[in-house]
Scaffold this motif. Sequence first.
Motif, short mmCIF file in Angstrom:
data_model
loop_
_atom_site.label_atom_id
_atom_site.label_comp_id
_atom_site.label_asym_id
_atom_site.label_seq_id
_atom_site.Cartn_x
_atom_site.Cartn_y
_atom_site.Cartn_z
N ARG A 215 0.87 -1.19 0.00
CA ARG A 215 0.00 0.00 0.00
C ARG A 215 0.90 1.23 0.00
N GLU A 228 -3.44 4.13 -1.78
CA GLU A 228 -3.90 3.03 -2.63
C GLU A 228 -2.82 1.96 -2.72
N LYS A 229 -3.17 0.87 -3.49
CA LYS A 229 -2.16 -0.13 -3.78
C LYS A 229 -1.14 0.47 -4.75
N VAL A 232 -2.02 1.01 -8.42
CA VAL A 232 -3.06 2.02 -8.62
C VAL A 232 -2.50 3.42 -8.41
N VAL A 233 -1.76 3.55 -7.32
CA VAL A 233 -1.34 4.89 -6.91
C VAL A 233 -0.42 5.55 -7.94
#
Lengths: 251, 297
Positions: A215, A228-229, A232-233
Amino acid sequence: MLSLEAICKRFGDVEVLSGISIEIEKGDTVGLVGPNGSGKTALINVVTGMHGADAGRVVYGGRDITGLGSHQISRSGIARTFQNLRLFPRMTVLENVDAAHNGLPGYNLYQLIFGDREVDKNHRQKSEWALEQVGLANERDRLAKTLPLPQLRRLEIARILARDPKLVFLDEPAGGMTQAETEAMAMLIADRVTPGRTSIVVEHKMSLIARVCRRVCVLNAGILIADEKPDVVFNLPQVIEAYLGRRIVNA
Amino acid sequence: MSDYVVSVVSNMGMIAFIALSAYILLVIGEISFGQQAYFGIGAYISGVLTAMWGWPLWLAMVLGCAVAGSAALIIGSLTLRLSGIYFAIATLSFAEMIRLGLLSVHVQVEIDGELVGPEGAEGFGDIRWIFENDVTPFEFMTVIYVLLVGVLTILFWVERSRLGTVIRMVGSDPLLAQAQGIDVVFYRLLATVFAGIIAGLGGSLYAHFATYIEPNVFNVMLGVHSLAYGLIGGLGTAVGPLIGVGLDIGFLEGVRVFQGYRMIAFGGLVAVLLIFMPRGILDEERVHRIKRWLERS
């Protein structure tokens, strides 16, 4: 495990942390990234008691630790490394690691003076084990100040392993390292530090963050702009704009 | 042993106490220009107790040390938030307050038709314990060195213990020590009080060996010298300040080679060493090498 509730911190007129709230579960490994001056180290300093928070609460293991001294927070099972390496340069490598035990709750003044054979032996063995884990066993009798930077960073990790804290903050553990050294450090963290404990890793090298963290929290100008993960981030527009923009354009 | 040699060797022993006191502060990471105050407190308190009230020497020395330690606790508490040059100036100011305070102490009693006790700038004479008990200077010198060996034994013990490591952690990087669970404030105070007690012990011995003391004996130069002894001899072991004392009092003063120019030679020595060996002759690195060499052989 760790709950940061609306943490605010000001230095003079500059607000370096503006209402940061993050929940971290037990056993999680969280990356904390952001441009220089975004408040990453300030946040670690507040949580570990080096700076007091101007507002907000830090709750660790269900206990409010806001305002406690850093030695009290350390004794509750929280350990950290430093962006600018901090070691005892005139102690040997082994002494540096073994010294990390002296502040544990198990030692009172009497034991510090007269020793406790069993406890001392146990800690000495743990220190030697920790040095083996980071590949510094052969350097144990060298003065810490004579080690090169990558080994000094590993010494900081050995200190963490010897103390065996429940919660760890790693502040730029690969700072100043080459790509190969960074990869080795990422492997060391993933294999030895994060398993079985909660970790927060501050780093500018995204390869390390992607390798180690499940994360990622992104700070910009003291504000949490993403949580976010990793996959994703790194694609969020606000993160690209604030932090990764140049890299994406170049790519 | 001639009287002169006994006098020089005794002086070395007594000054070693204040040098060790300043050394402890240096190891904890602070420069104190005020250890002479605790030396003076020990001297005056124990002197008053034996000369005016007829206390036995050992008890007077215990109380002298206790008062010096208590003064160190108070000053240590007041200066906890200070470090570096600010701490140094605060300790210097405190020491000057004590010295100037002693200048205005006039408490005398009549004993056997003579006035005995501190008389401000006139000093405090008739600390006659050594004469009243038929103790020769050589015997008193033996007492000095027995106590010095006792203090050194404690210091060596502490240096080898985890407490010694804690003290060096605090002196080397208080922030890191704190981050590792060390209560820096507590250990700084502990070291300050212990340093005060040692200086007080040295002062108690000094008063009874010299039999006459005055406030100006405990001036800033005594503090500067005691600090310099540690910086010359080295901060790696308690032997360091003793080397400093030996070089200054034993060699420069005792041998009389530099008669009249001692302070120039001493100042030059300090300057050269601070440039080439900033943590003294027996610094941590050399002590580490010696230890490894001893382990191998």
